[in-house]
Design an enzyme around this catalytic site. Structure first.
Site, PDB file in Angstrom:
ATOM      1  CB  THR A  95      -1.124   0.322   0.994  1.00 53.05           C
ATOM      2  OG1 THR A  95      -1.939  -0.803   1.235  1.00 53.05           O
ATOM      3  CG2 THR A  95      -1.396   1.086   1.032  1.00 53.05           C
ATOM      4  CE  LYS A 170      -5.657  -1.252   1.763  1.00 52.39           C
ATOM      5  NZ  LYS A 170      -3.828  -1.905   1.749  1.00 52.39           N
ATOM      6  CE  LYS A 238       2.426   2.633   4.801  1.00 51.80           C
ATOM      7  NZ  LYS A 238       1.714   1.378   3.941  1.00 51.80           N
TER       8      LYS A 238
END
Length: 287
Positions: A95, A170, A238
């Protein structure tokens, strides 16, 4: 097929084991070699550098921690691009940022290799059971070539669009993950403070309108005192920061995601290496 896989952490281990189970030859690399022992014991072959992995593989996957790790493992002197032969396929499952995905795809075009981004959802359970959701950005031709491999490790597989669109998909997914984890935690805190039976509460929530993947999968872990990472707190933090940066580029205001970033930033100070279900520890009832 001859497959390369770089990054044998919580997620990578489950994915590699499923690739091996499907009959593929898998060559692996990980920054800490001992963390590859679980897949090597199942038949994976070790390589000393990312370039060595790519050199012997028809398709090479990477799944590392942060965008800076992706850029390093792909672009360095002994990185993925250095070992990739013309015509091979390279897939980043980390990701990461949409901008970096676009950059890697452009570099791939210059070198004559096919590059797609393919982040996943489903946590350690999905990686272990081969039930991941896989969100792909890249050409439809490359997607079709990799699809049989994706089916060995996932169930819901979607081509989201051009390079970087898998990462955007995502981001939209993980905004929802953060929201459901937080609401699960608040529901649990309220139920516990009110003296409710937590098992009864779990059964009500998972079968009713409050149900979510987070309730079904994370609430039992909290009840059992299991805060091990299937999805690290630090990694969701993150992802939220990537999502908010991308949202700013699109001139979007996402107050829920902003609040989630603040809560997970606070949690990450002391519980960054635990699973996201540790969000309940922001309340004293679960310390």
């Amino acid at each position: 097929m001859k497959i390369g896989f770089i990054g044998t952490g919580v997620m990578g281990t489950g994915i590699v084991n499923n690739l091996l189970h499907a009959g593929h030859q898998v060559t692996v690399y990980n920054r800490t070699q001992s963390k590859a022992d679980k897949v090597i014991s199942h038949g994976a072959v070790w390589a000393d550098t990312p370039a060595d992995v790519a050199r012997v593989s028809e398709i090479t996957f990477t799944m590392v921690g942060y965008p800076k790790d992706v850029e390093d493992v792909w672009m360095r002197e002994d990185g993925v691009f250095a070992g990739a032969k013309t015509g091979v396929i390279l897939v980043d499952m980390t990701t990461s940022t949409p901008k970096l995905a676009e950059k890697l795809a452009k570099k791939g075009e210059e070198l004559g290799v096919q590059v797609i981004d393919a982040p996943v959802s489903g946590g350690d359970t999905g990686a272990k059971n081969g039930t991941l959701s896989i969100m792909v950005g890249g050409s439809s031709t490359t997607f079709d070539q990799v699809l049989p491999i994706f089916k060995d490790i996932g169930q819901q597989i979607v081509l989201a669009g051009s390079a970087g669109k898998g990462q955007h998909m995502k981001m939209s997914n993980n905004i929802g993950v953060a929201a459901t984890v937080i609401t699960m935690a608040e529901s649990m805190v309220y139920a516990k403070a009110a003296g409710l039976n937590m098992t009864d509460a779990y059964n009500v929530w998972r079968s009713g309108a409050a149900g979510s993947w987070s309730v079904t999968n994370y609430m039992p872990r909290v009840m059992a005192g299991d805060f091990s990472a299937g999805f690290y707190v630090k990694h969701l933090l993150k992802d939220l920061r990537i999502a908010l940066d991308s949202a700013a580029d699109m001139q979007l205001d996402l107050p829920g995601a902003q609040l989630a970033e603040q809560l997970f930033a606070k949690l990450s100070q002391t519980h960054g290496d635990e699973g996201v279900q540790a969000i309940v520890k922001l309340w004293s009832e679960f310390q």
